[in-house]
Design a protein around this motif. Structure first.
Motif, PDB file in Angstrom:
ATOM      1  N   UNK A 240       0.660  -1.197   0.009  1.00 48.18           N
ATOM      2  CA  UNK A 240       0.101  -0.185  -0.037  1.00 48.18           C
ATOM      3  C   UNK A 240       0.785   1.341   0.199  1.00 48.18           C
ATOM      4  N   UNK A 241       2.033   1.365  -0.277  1.00 46.30           N
ATOM      5  CA  UNK A 241       3.120   2.372  -0.484  1.00 46.30           C
ATOM      6  C   UNK A 241       4.193   1.730  -1.383  1.00 46.30           C
ATOM      7  N   UNK A 242       4.687   3.003  -2.190  1.00 44.75           N
ATOM      8  CA  UNK A 242       5.474   2.502  -3.148  1.00 44.75           C
ATOM      9  C   UNK A 242       6.943   2.855  -2.878  1.00 44.75           C
ATOM     10  N   UNK A 243       7.205   3.673  -1.952  1.00 43.15           N
ATOM     11  CA  UNK A 243       8.671   3.926  -1.279  1.00 43.15           C
ATOM     12  C   UNK A 243       8.529   4.378   0.172  1.00 43.15           C
ATOM     13  N   UNK A 244       9.399   4.174   0.896  1.00 48.64           N
ATOM     14  CA  UNK A 244       9.612   4.481   2.306  1.00 48.64           C
ATOM     15  C   UNK A 244      10.531   5.399   2.631  1.00 48.64           C
TER      16      UNK A 244
END
Length: 238
Positions: free
Chosen positions: A35-39
């Motif tokens: 649910x995210x592309x990059x952290x």
């Protein structure tokens, strides 16, 4: 800082970014679910465990600042100037109120490391959790004349409204290191791996690193973060 960085990234790359501002533990869980592309996170042990699971791509060093132990000016536990392990022992011995984020964030994880390093198991009425972010936790600690752990940047941005002082700083246990982690489609089909790679490449490149190194200088008289891309992580804080 992202309010300054992201428009520059969009100008340079054409990518639009939707930011979710959550603690590192919740951010990693979002990544785990695709649910995210990059952290952009600062909880190294949790990050390493997550990357080892195999759904993430590269994890790269971006920057650091530091954590500070804060407390009321009267300092009833007498922690001023003590090393972090000794400070935690004194807080527990005095049963002085300590306010924790209690939210599995990077800051909460570091706080738990500090208690462990001091061989202290916090609990009882003197140890209180907000379950909220850093800003709210600082407000509660100030209102209760309590101790807490904060990243220095957040404290500097809010110190004018707080009755808290920096009482502990500077030892290696208080280093606060940030990494960028790209997700891949192994985490989920919705992951935009190309956008993740574009952002990760950009934030460790010289232009973004210069922006990071200057952020906060004009307003606070000092930068709030130290850019570290390409540095030897083992040497940070030495």
């Amino acid at each position: 800082m992202l309010d300054e960085l992201l428009p520059a990234f969009t100008r340079d790359s054409g990518w639009q970014v939707k930011t979710l501002a959550v603690g590192s533990g919740q951010a990693i869980e979002l990544g785990r679910r695709g649910e995210a592309d990059v952290l952009l996170v600062h909880s190294p042990a949790a990050e390493e465990k997550f990357v080892a699971e195999g759904s993430a791509g590269q994890r790269r060093l971006v920057m650091h600042n530091d954590f500070v132990l804060l407390g009321p000016p009267a300092d009833p536990a007498r922690i001023r100037g003590a090393k972090s392990a000794e400070a935690m022992k004194r807080i527990e011995a005095a049963r002085a109120t300590f306010v924790s984020r209690g939210d599995e964030s990077g800051t909460h994880a570091r706080e738990q490391d500090l208690w462990s390093g001091a061989a202290v198991e916090p609990g009882g009425t003197w140890y209180q959790s907000t379950g909220q972010g850093m800003g709210e936790t600082l407000r509660v600690a100030s209102e209760k004349a309590a101790y807490t752990l904060s990243d220095r940047a957040t404290f500097l941005t809010q110190r004018g409204s707080l009755e808290l002082e920096v009482l502990g700083e500077g030892d290696p246990g208080l280093l606060n290191v940030y990494h960028v982690i790209e997700l891949t489609t192994k985490a989920g089909e919705r992951v935009r791996a190309d956008g993740a790679r574009a952002f990760a490449d950009w934030i460790v490149a010289p232009a973004a690193q210069r922006l990071i190194g200057e952020f906060g200088r004009a307003k606070y008289g000092r930068p709030l973060f130290t850019p570290d891309a390409g540095a030897d992580e083992a040497a940070l804080g030495q």
